[in-house]
Design a protein around this motif. Structure first.
Motif, PDB file in Angstrom:
ATOM      1  N   LEU A 136     -13.088  31.006  -5.572  1.00 51.11           N
ATOM      2  CA  LEU A 136     -13.334  32.133  -4.674  1.00 51.11           C
ATOM      3  C   LEU A 136     -14.619  31.938  -3.883  1.00 51.11           C
ATOM      4  O   LEU A 136     -14.654  32.162  -2.667  1.00 51.11           O
ATOM      5  CB  LEU A 136     -13.401  33.437  -5.477  1.00 51.11           C
ATOM      6  N   GLN A 137     -15.678  31.520  -4.560  1.00 48.60           N
ATOM      7  CA  GLN A 137     -16.957  31.347  -3.876  1.00 48.60           C
ATOM      8  C   GLN A 137     -16.882  30.268  -2.797  1.00 48.60           C
ATOM      9  O   GLN A 137     -17.446  30.413  -1.719  1.00 48.60           O
ATOM     10  CB  GLN A 137     -18.046  31.002  -4.892  1.00 48.60           C
ATOM     11  N   GLU A 138     -16.161  29.221  -3.082  1.00 48.04           N
ATOM     12  CA  GLU A 138     -16.060  28.117  -2.118  1.00 48.04           C
ATOM     13  C   GLU A 138     -15.142  28.444  -0.944  1.00 48.04           C
ATOM     14  O   GLU A 138     -15.206  27.777   0.099  1.00 48.04           O
ATOM     15  CB  GLU A 138     -15.539  26.861  -2.832  1.00 48.04           C
ATOM     16  N   ASN A 139     -14.311  29.479  -1.086  1.00 48.43           N
ATOM     17  CA  ASN A 139     -13.324  29.774  -0.050  1.00 48.43           C
ATOM     18  C   ASN A 139     -13.441  31.195   0.500  1.00 48.43           C
ATOM     19  O   ASN A 139     -12.485  31.717   1.084  1.00 48.43           O
ATOM     20  CB  ASN A 139     -11.914  29.561  -0.598  1.00 48.43           C
ATOM     21  N   LEU A 140     -14.616  31.800   0.373  1.00 49.99           N
ATOM     22  CA  LEU A 140     -14.785  33.174   0.825  1.00 49.99           C
ATOM     23  C   LEU A 140     -14.618  33.329   2.327  1.00 49.99           C
ATOM     24  O   LEU A 140     -14.330  34.421   2.809  1.00 49.99           O
ATOM     25  CB  LEU A 140     -16.169  33.698   0.413  1.00 49.99           C
ATOM     26  N   ARG A 141     -14.768  32.265   3.054  1.00 49.99           N
ATOM     27  CA  ARG A 141     -14.635  32.347   4.505  1.00 49.99           C
ATOM     28  C   ARG A 141     -13.177  32.218   4.944  1.00 49.99           C
ATOM     29  O   ARG A 141     -12.874  32.257   6.137  1.00 49.99           O
ATOM     30  CB  ARG A 141     -15.499  31.290   5.185  1.00 49.99           C
ATOM     31  N   GLN A 142     -12.287  32.068   3.954  1.00 51.95           N
ATOM     32  CA  GLN A 142     -10.852  31.997   4.224  1.00 51.95           C
ATOM     33  C   GLN A 142     -10.188  33.301   3.773  1.00 51.95           C
ATOM     34  O   GLN A 142     -10.713  34.002   2.904  1.00 51.95           O
ATOM     35  CB  GLN A 142     -10.221  30.817   3.470  1.00 51.95           C
ATOM     36  N   PRO A 143      -9.044  33.658   4.350  1.00 51.60           N
ATOM     37  CA  PRO A 143      -8.318  34.840   3.854  1.00 51.60           C
ATOM     38  C   PRO A 143      -7.917  34.630   2.382  1.00 51.60           C
ATOM     39  O   PRO A 143      -7.314  33.608   2.042  1.00 51.60           O
ATOM     40  CB  PRO A 143      -7.087  34.899   4.764  1.00 51.60           C
ATOM     41  N   LEU A 144      -8.267  35.566   1.539  1.00 53.07           N
ATOM     42  CA  LEU A 144      -7.995  35.430   0.112  1.00 53.07           C
ATOM     43  C   LEU A 144      -7.195  36.637  -0.373  1.00 53.07           C
ATOM     44  O   LEU A 144      -7.550  37.780  -0.113  1.00 53.07           O
ATOM     45  CB  LEU A 144      -9.300  35.337  -0.694  1.00 53.07           C
ATOM     46  N   GLY A 145      -6.133  36.355  -1.075  1.00 54.59           N
ATOM     47  CA  GLY A 145      -5.327  37.390  -1.698  1.00 54.59           C
ATOM     48  C   GLY A 145      -4.793  36.872  -3.016  1.00 54.59           C
ATOM     49  O   GLY A 145      -4.801  35.659  -3.270  1.00 54.59           O
ATOM     50  N   LEU A 146      -4.331  37.776  -3.861  1.00 56.70           N
ATOM     51  CA  LEU A 146      -3.860  37.367  -5.177  1.00 56.70           C
ATOM     52  C   LEU A 146      -2.733  36.352  -5.071  1.00 56.70           C
ATOM     53  O   LEU A 146      -2.712  35.374  -5.815  1.00 56.70           O
ATOM     54  CB  LEU A 146      -3.423  38.600  -5.968  1.00 56.70           C
ATOM     55  N   GLU A 147      -1.786  36.587  -4.164  1.00 59.96           N
ATOM     56  CA  GLU A 147      -0.636  35.692  -4.057  1.00 59.96           C
ATOM     57  C   GLU A 147      -1.062  34.279  -3.663  1.00 59.96           C
ATOM     58  O   GLU A 147      -0.574  33.295  -4.233  1.00 59.96           O
ATOM     59  CB  GLU A 147       0.360  36.237  -3.022  1.00 59.96           C
ATOM     60  N   ARG A 148      -1.989  34.197  -2.710  1.00 65.20           N
ATOM     61  CA  ARG A 148      -2.438  32.880  -2.264  1.00 65.20           C
ATOM     62  C   ARG A 148      -3.183  32.152  -3.370  1.00 65.20           C
ATOM     63  O   ARG A 148      -2.975  30.952  -3.587  1.00 65.20           O
ATOM     64  CB  ARG A 148      -3.334  33.021  -1.035  1.00 65.20           C
ATOM     65  N   VAL A 149      -4.066  32.846  -4.084  1.00 66.03           N
ATOM     66  CA  VAL A 149      -4.839  32.199  -5.143  1.00 66.03           C
ATOM     67  C   VAL A 149      -3.940  31.819  -6.311  1.00 66.03           C
ATOM     68  O   VAL A 149      -4.118  30.761  -6.930  1.00 66.03           O
ATOM     69  CB  VAL A 149      -5.993  33.110  -5.601  1.00 66.03           C
ATOM     70  N   ALA A 150      -2.958  32.661  -6.623  1.00 70.00           N
ATOM     71  CA  ALA A 150      -2.002  32.313  -7.674  1.00 70.00           C
ATOM     72  C   ALA A 150      -1.283  31.018  -7.339  1.00 70.00           C
ATOM     73  O   ALA A 150      -1.043  30.167  -8.217  1.00 70.00           O
ATOM     74  CB  ALA A 150      -1.006  33.445  -7.865  1.00 70.00           C
ATOM     75  N   GLU A 151      -0.950  30.848  -6.067  1.00 68.34           N
ATOM     76  CA  GLU A 151      -0.287  29.615  -5.642  1.00 68.34           C
ATOM     77  C   GLU A 151      -1.185  28.406  -5.853  1.00 68.34           C
ATOM     78  O   GLU A 151      -0.719  27.337  -6.267  1.00 68.34           O
ATOM     79  CB  GLU A 151       0.107  29.734  -4.169  1.00 68.34           C
ATOM     80  N   VAL A 152      -2.479  28.574  -5.589  1.00 68.00           N
ATOM     81  CA  VAL A 152      -3.436  27.479  -5.812  1.00 68.00           C
ATOM     82  C   VAL A 152      -3.463  27.093  -7.286  1.00 68.00           C
ATOM     83  O   VAL A 152      -3.553  25.907  -7.628  1.00 68.00           O
ATOM     84  CB  VAL A 152      -4.839  27.891  -5.327  1.00 68.00           C
ATOM     85  N   PHE A 153      -3.373  28.093  -8.167  1.00 67.03           N
ATOM     86  CA  PHE A 153      -3.378  27.839  -9.607  1.00 67.03           C
ATOM     87  C   PHE A 153      -1.980  27.490 -10.137  1.00 67.03           C
ATOM     88  O   PHE A 153      -1.783  27.365 -11.340  1.00 67.03           O
ATOM     89  CB  PHE A 153      -3.948  29.044 -10.362  1.00 67.03           C
ATOM     90  N   GLN A 154      -1.018  27.383  -9.230  1.00 67.59           N
ATOM     91  CA  GLN A 154       0.332  26.911  -9.538  1.00 67.59           C
ATOM     92  C   GLN A 154       1.069  27.818 -10.532  1.00 67.59           C
ATOM     93  O   GLN A 154       1.763  27.347 -11.432  1.00 67.59           O
ATOM     94  CB  GLN A 154       0.286  25.474 -10.075  1.00 67.59           C
ATOM     95  N   VAL A 155       0.901  29.136 -10.351  1.00 65.41           N
ATOM     96  CA  VAL A 155       1.629  30.114 -11.165  1.00 65.41           C
ATOM     97  C   VAL A 155       2.113  31.229 -10.248  1.00 65.41           C
ATOM     98  O   VAL A 155       1.673  31.356  -9.101  1.00 65.41           O
ATOM     99  CB  VAL A 155       0.753  30.712 -12.287  1.00 65.41           C
ATOM    100  N   SER A 156       3.005  32.042 -10.762  1.00 68.60           N
ATOM    101  CA  SER A 156       3.478  33.191 -10.004  1.00 68.60           C
ATOM    102  C   SER A 156       2.404  34.275  -9.975  1.00 68.60           C
ATOM    103  O   SER A 156       1.528  34.321 -10.851  1.00 68.60           O
ATOM    104  CB  SER A 156       4.746  33.757 -10.641  1.00 68.60           C
ATOM    105  N   PRO A 157       2.441  35.175  -8.987  1.00 74.08           N
ATOM    106  CA  PRO A 157       1.490  36.291  -8.976  1.00 74.08           C
ATOM    107  C   PRO A 157       1.537  37.121 -10.258  1.00 74.08           C
ATOM    108  O   PRO A 157       0.494  37.574 -10.741  1.00 74.08           O
ATOM    109  CB  PRO A 157       1.937  37.120  -7.760  1.00 74.08           C
TER     110      PRO A 157
END
Length: 341
Positions: free
Chosen positions: A247-268
């Motif tokens: 999160l800290q490294e990507n705060l300048r990007q749009p962040l949402g639960l669904e997008r971050v869940a995808e980064v962690f390779q799991v469902s929301p």
């Protein structure tokens, strides 16, 4: 990105920090069986030196200690035995650090061993060095106890290794407790409560002052051995620590639960369950990362309201000020006055 260690992951050696809790309780007349109740541990498990417990079991152990002792100084007394500690090569690595800067860098890098429940983060600007603590596994009601113990641990270690009482300043998010005198006795009087972050601060010039008791070669060898031990763990950091970093490294990007869940390779849904398991939620973690960055930009970089708002992708500074008030309990204009007095 894969999930890191979780609150149910058994990676904390029972004969390290948990044994310190046991010794403190026993020395004060508490029966060891009573202290270990609900943790799945027995005294013999600790003595054998080959049992690891999970953060959740560690939290239960702390809860038992607080319930059985019922004293206001137990966290501070415990902390005095935690650093450098007797936790294998990691302890030797900071025991033989050349100076405060190297000690803090090693403490952060080896936190899975030296501070397994709260992650220390080092940040240095033109004037100060900061160590701020982040909850790695959802400590809940044990958070304040842990912060007291870790602040006392770092303070005591620095005093021993440097040969002087260093001018640390302390800032805590929680309200001033009724036993404030314990903070004064063990930490000093430069303590503030109701702050945006849980952190310690010291003038930058103290970072490079040499520590004469160090054996540089021994410290370097111990550091390599400690990193080799860390490589044997299933992951190098906790789940919440990994999430904070992302999160800290990507705060300048749009962040949402669904997008971050995808980064962690799991469902929301799975991601939400993981967060709930650690007694937190996505918005809480995002706000924590935003708070940390905003405070840094204000105090260390001298950013204006508009600049911080723009950095964090707020539409206007008025919306940002309202959000900052919600995160920290104060307006940005109050921040410098409150923290720099």
């Amino acid at each position: 990105m894969e999930f890191g260690l979780e609150c149910s992951s058994p990676f904390v050696p029972a004969h390290y920090q948990p044994a310190c809790l046991l010794d403190l309780a026993v020395n004060r007349g508490v029966d060891s069986h009573r202290l270990l109740r609900g943790t799945g541990l027995f005294h013999d498990d600790i003595l054998q030196g080959n049992r690891a417990i999970s953060p959740a079991e560690f939290f239960q152990l702390i809860a038992n200690l607080r319930q059985t002792l019922g004293t206001d100084d137990s966290s501070f007394l415990l902390g005095q035995h935690w650093l450098p500690g007797h936790f294998g090569p990691a302890s030797h690595a900071i025991r033989h650090a050349d100076n405060l800067h190297i000690a803090l860098q090693r403490l952060e890098a080896l936190s899975c061993v030296l501070s397994p429940l709260q992650k220390p983060r080092l940040r240095v600007d033109e004037h100060y060095a900061y160590v701020y603590w982040l909850d790695s596994y959802g400590s809940g009601g044990q958070r304040v106890f842990l912060l007291e113990a870790l602040s006392a641990a770092l303070t005591s270690m620095c005093r021993w290794l440097s040969g002087q009482r260093l001018p640390w300043q302390y800032q805590f998010r929680h309200a001033q407790p009724r036993y404030i005198e314990q903070y004064w006795v063990h930490l000093g009087e430069d303590v503030r409560f109701g702050c945006p972050l849980d952190q310690m601060r010291i003038p930058r010039e103290y970072l490079s002052q040499p520590w004469s008791s160090a054996s540089v070669t021994a410290g370097q060898v111990a550091e390599r051995e400690a990193h080799a031990w860390l490589q044997q763990l299933p992951a190098s950091a906790g789940f919440l620590d990994q999430l904070y970093d992302y999160l800290q490294e990507n705060l300048r990007q749009p962040l949402g639960l669904e997008r971050v869940a995808e980064v962690f390779q799991v469902s929301p849904a799975t991601f939400k369950r993981k967060l709930h398991k650690h007694a937190t939620g996505f918005q809480e973690q995002l706000d924590q990362a935003r708070t940390s960055v905003a405070v840094y930009l204000y105090l260390s970089q001298g950013y204006s309201n508009d600049e911080v708002a723009n950095y964090l992708h707020f539409n206007d500074s008025a919306n940002f000020r309202r959000a900052f008030k919600r995160w920290t309990g104060m307006l940005p204009s109050e921040l410098k006055t409150f923290l720099l007095l």
